[in-house]
Write a protein that holds these residues in place. Structure first.
Motif, PDB file in Angstrom:
ATOM      1  N   SER A  65       0.826  -1.200   0.000  1.00 26.57           N
ATOM      2  CA  SER A  65       0.000   0.000   0.000  1.00 26.57           C
ATOM      3  C   SER A  65       0.868   1.261   0.000  1.00 26.57           C
ATOM      4  O   SER A  65       0.606   2.214  -0.752  1.00 26.57           O
ATOM      5  CB  SER A  65      -0.904  -0.033   1.236  1.00 26.57           C
ATOM      6  OG  SER A  65      -1.720   1.098   1.245  1.00 26.57           O
ATOM      7  N   PHE A  69       1.088   4.157  -2.800  1.00 24.06           N
ATOM      8  CA  PHE A  69       0.858   5.553  -2.426  1.00 24.06           C
ATOM      9  C   PHE A  69       2.010   6.427  -2.912  1.00 24.06           C
ATOM     10  O   PHE A  69       1.810   7.493  -3.490  1.00 24.06           O
ATOM     11  CB  PHE A  69       0.700   5.676  -0.902  1.00 24.06           C
ATOM     12  CG  PHE A  69       0.148   7.003  -0.476  1.00 24.06           C
ATOM     13  CD1 PHE A  69      -1.215   7.171  -0.286  1.00 24.06           C
ATOM     14  CD2 PHE A  69       0.981   8.103  -0.285  1.00 24.06           C
ATOM     15  CE1 PHE A  69      -1.742   8.396   0.078  1.00 24.06           C
ATOM     16  CE2 PHE A  69       0.459   9.331   0.081  1.00 24.06           C
ATOM     17  CZ  PHE A  69      -0.907   9.478   0.267  1.00 24.06           C
ATOM     18  N   HIS A  74      -2.252   5.030  -5.665  1.00 32.97           N
ATOM     19  CA  HIS A  74      -3.065   4.249  -4.733  1.00 32.97           C
ATOM     20  C   HIS A  74      -4.535   4.342  -5.109  1.00 32.97           C
ATOM     21  O   HIS A  74      -5.082   5.439  -5.190  1.00 32.97           O
ATOM     22  CB  HIS A  74      -2.848   4.717  -3.296  1.00 32.97           C
ATOM     23  CG  HIS A  74      -3.193   3.650  -2.312  1.00 32.97           C
ATOM     24  ND1 HIS A  74      -4.463   3.140  -2.199  1.00 32.97           N
ATOM     25  CD2 HIS A  74      -2.430   2.952  -1.427  1.00 32.97           C
ATOM     26  CE1 HIS A  74      -4.473   2.189  -1.271  1.00 32.97           C
ATOM     27  NE2 HIS A  74      -3.242   2.060  -0.795  1.00 32.97           N
TER      28      HIS A  74
END
Ligand SMILES: [Zn+2]
Length: 347
Positions: A65, A69, A74
């Motif tokens: 994640s 990002f 994301h």
């Protein structure tokens, strides 16, 4: 990794200390350039991080994640900014690439476009984060549209609103958010941070003029504008010029590529006048620190009333600076008044 700044520890802990975690709507307020955006990005990444080291820790920077990002891809993050602030290449393919003037506002279509994102579950987890900045750029229909979502936010959805001018926000929006204030950092913290940034040492000279906001100082340095500000400062220290020469100097600064906008020129003059008045009464400079010698040379014989009068005139003049009918005459007027304000008093 998206890093919040050292001087924002207390804001960070206040949001993460409660076991339930941060509230679902956060409003970060404070003057421009003290790190609210960095904080908001760090907060967004942390909310989506899959392996934070502890509750109070920053995002790990390493999980899938976090990597998504950091690459700006994301799927559970939306960054809502005015169209005019979207950089070339960053805009999505569907956006209109004609010469139509891009809006400085956040429009209702941008908020409505969030609905699917908000009401359909997240991709990687149930969490989704929406960062809106500056929140005051939302026009009234956009703000009302957001309000409907804020009234009953689905679980897992986090809103982070960033505002430089919270007084321009709808009170109903504010009342739905937990407000967090961001003040100016201690000068020592700001200097230490700037010194660690690439090129930051050179930006130090702008820190005072940018009212102690280190990020603005760094941005101005990166835009190559140190010389432009320095040029204005030098013109102000020189009281030997006649008003036409001074105005001519300013005019060439405003016209030059990478020069200051008229409003910025007037604002800089205004800061200097503020400092001269301050210097005369307290012996200190706020914006032009380090220039005490020049201030002393100028104010020794001047009359404080004349300086204050000019300061007030500038407040009015500044309102006209965006579109003067005749820039040359406009600057000549500002220059003539300036030289009159700092002229040795007759008495
Ligand atoms: Zn992570």
């Amino acid at each position: 990794m998206n890093k919040r700044l050292d001087w924002h520890k207390s804001q960070w802990s206040r949001l993460w200390e409660p076991e339930a975690g941060p509230p679902h709507a956060m409003l970060l307020v404070g003057v421009k350039g003290v790190g609210k955006s960095l904080f908001a990005m760090a907060m967004a990444q942390r909310l989506l991080c899959e392996h934070p080291a502890s509750r109070l820790a920053d995002a790990c920077g390493d999980c899938p994640s976090c990597r998504l990002f950091q690459s700006g891809n994301h799927p559970d993050f939306r960054h809502v900014i005015p169209e005019a602030d979207i950089e070339e290449g960053e805009a999505d393919a569907s956006s209109d690439s004609s010469d139509k003037k891009k809006s400085n506002q956040i429009l209702i279509a941008q908020i409505r476009a969030l609905e699917d994102f908000v009401y359909i579950g997240g991709h990687r987890s149930n969490r989704r984060v929406i960062l809106i900045e500056p929140a005051e750029a939302m026009n009234v229909p956009a703000a009302n549209s957001l309000l409907k979502i804020l009234e009953e936010p689905p679980s897992g959805v986090y809103f982070i609103l960033v505002s430089n001018r919270q007084r321009s926000l709808l009170p109903t929006i504010k009342s739905r958010c937990r407000t967090l204030s961001f003040g100016r950092p201690d000068p020592a913290d700001a200097e230490a941070w700037l010194t660690r940034q690439e090129g930051g040492k050179k930006a130090l000279s702008l820190l005072g003029l940018m009212a102690g906001a280190p990020i603005v100082a760094l941005e101005e340095y990166e835009r190559g504008r140190i010389e432009a500000f320095e040029g204005v400062a030098l013109s102000l220290f020189d009281n030997s010029a006649d008003f036409m020469a001074l105005a001519g100097r300013w005019e060439s600064m405003v016209k030059k590529d990478g020069g200051l906008r008229m409003e910025e020129l007037i604002a800089t003059i205004q800061k200097w006048i503020f400092d001269l008045a301050n210097f005369k009464t307290t012996g200190r400079l706020r914006y032009f620190s380090g220039r005490e010698r020049q201030a002393e040379g100028l104010v020794a014989k001047t009359n404080i009333d004349a300086i204050l009068k000019y300061y007030n005139e500038l407040l009015r003049i500044r309102g006209l600076a965006g579109h003067p009918l005749n820039p040359k005459l406009f600057l000549e007027d500002v220059a003539a008044r300036y030289l009159r304000a700092i002229a040795p008093s007759q008495s």
